[in-house]
Design an enzyme around this catalytic site. Sequence first.
Site, PDB file in Angstrom:
ATOM      1  N   ALA A  29       0.846  -1.194   0.000  1.00  0.00           N
ATOM      2  CA  ALA A  29       0.000   0.000   0.000  1.00  0.00           C
ATOM      3  C   ALA A  29       0.876   1.236   0.000  1.00  0.00           C
ATOM      4  O   ALA A  29       2.088   1.144  -0.184  1.00  0.00           O
ATOM      5  CB  ALA A  29      -0.925  -0.024   1.211  1.00  0.00           C
ATOM      6  N   ASN A  30       0.283   2.393   0.189  1.00  0.00           N
ATOM      7  CA  ASN A  30       1.051   3.632   0.268  1.00  0.00           C
ATOM      8  C   ASN A  30       0.385   4.564   1.268  1.00  0.00           C
ATOM      9  O   ASN A  30      -0.649   4.236   1.828  1.00  0.00           O
ATOM     10  CB  ASN A  30       1.175   4.276  -1.125  1.00  0.00           C
ATOM     11  CG  ASN A  30      -0.176   4.631  -1.691  1.00  0.00           C
ATOM     12  OD1 ASN A  30      -0.901   5.448  -1.140  1.00  0.00           O
ATOM     13  ND2 ASN A  30      -0.546   3.973  -2.785  1.00  0.00           N
ATOM     14  N   ARG A  31       0.977   5.731   1.477  1.00  0.00           N
ATOM     15  CA  ARG A  31       0.561   6.622   2.561  1.00  0.00           C
ATOM     16  C   ARG A  31      -0.592   7.559   2.232  1.00  0.00           C
ATOM     17  O   ARG A  31      -0.854   8.494   2.974  1.00  0.00           O
ATOM     18  CB  ARG A  31       1.753   7.469   3.021  1.00  0.00           C
ATOM     19  CG  ARG A  31       2.849   6.666   3.653  1.00  0.00           C
ATOM     20  CD  ARG A  31       3.906   7.589   4.251  1.00  0.00           C
ATOM     21  NE  ARG A  31       5.054   6.830   4.711  1.00  0.00           N
ATOM     22  CZ  ARG A  31       5.083   6.161   5.856  1.00  0.00           C
ATOM     23  NH1 ARG A  31       4.036   6.170   6.657  1.00  0.00           N
ATOM     24  NH2 ARG A  31       6.159   5.472   6.194  1.00  0.00           N
TER      25      ARG A  31
END
Length: 221
Positions: A29-31
């Site tokens: 995932a990412n932020r």
Amino acid sequence: AGYRPLDGRHVLVTAGPTWEALDPVRYLANRSSGKQGFAIAAAAAALGAKVTLIAGPVALKTPAGVERIDVESAEDMNKAVKQAMPADVAVMVAAVADWRPKEYIGEKIKKRGSAPPALMLTENPDILTNIASGKGRPELVIGFAAETDDVLANAKAKRKRKAADWIVANDVSGDVMGGDDNRVHIVSANGVESLDEMPKSAVAMALAERIAASLQAEAAE
Ligand code: C5P
């Protein structure tokens, strides 16, 4: 009921991260928090648009007057976007994962005391490019560019490469991701408009107003 320049328009917004499953318990995932995309959906609805918000996994409330479709992966988001068409405007704010694990393993990958498993990746569909260069293209296609370096040069190149009308560039080298403020530059064929740093809700309203003005200018031609 007030100023509704987007009345009768359908605005499609993607927001949030995507999750790319590796096995039943793990994902890449990412932020992205989804805050900027949700704020844009809210602003477009406030200006009278019918809004479809296609959201990756985020912890945010659905804005008033917005139809929300929750998805997890980039492939799911790509399908949901196609199903939500046609639209007059597409604003692709989601931080779509560029890659996903090449293979989904159906059971939890076990530690076996030997070398760690290799992570093989494969490319995800580019949702923005698909929409901007496909059949039934929305009148206005807007992408985002989160960059940590050479923000404007990267955004200009991205606008052409992805066939977007506008790229909204933001410098995410600071604490923009997850934060409440944003400083953006709107890159279009006419050049660059740099906005001051302001709350994401104000960035969203500034963008929604420019969208309405652009559609009105097109309609007047
Ligand atoms: O190439 P990059 O990921 O920086 O491009 C960002 C823009 O492209 C954003 O508008 C994002 O929503 C969109 N995008 C997409 N599908 C992808 C990758 C990016 O729609 N697979």
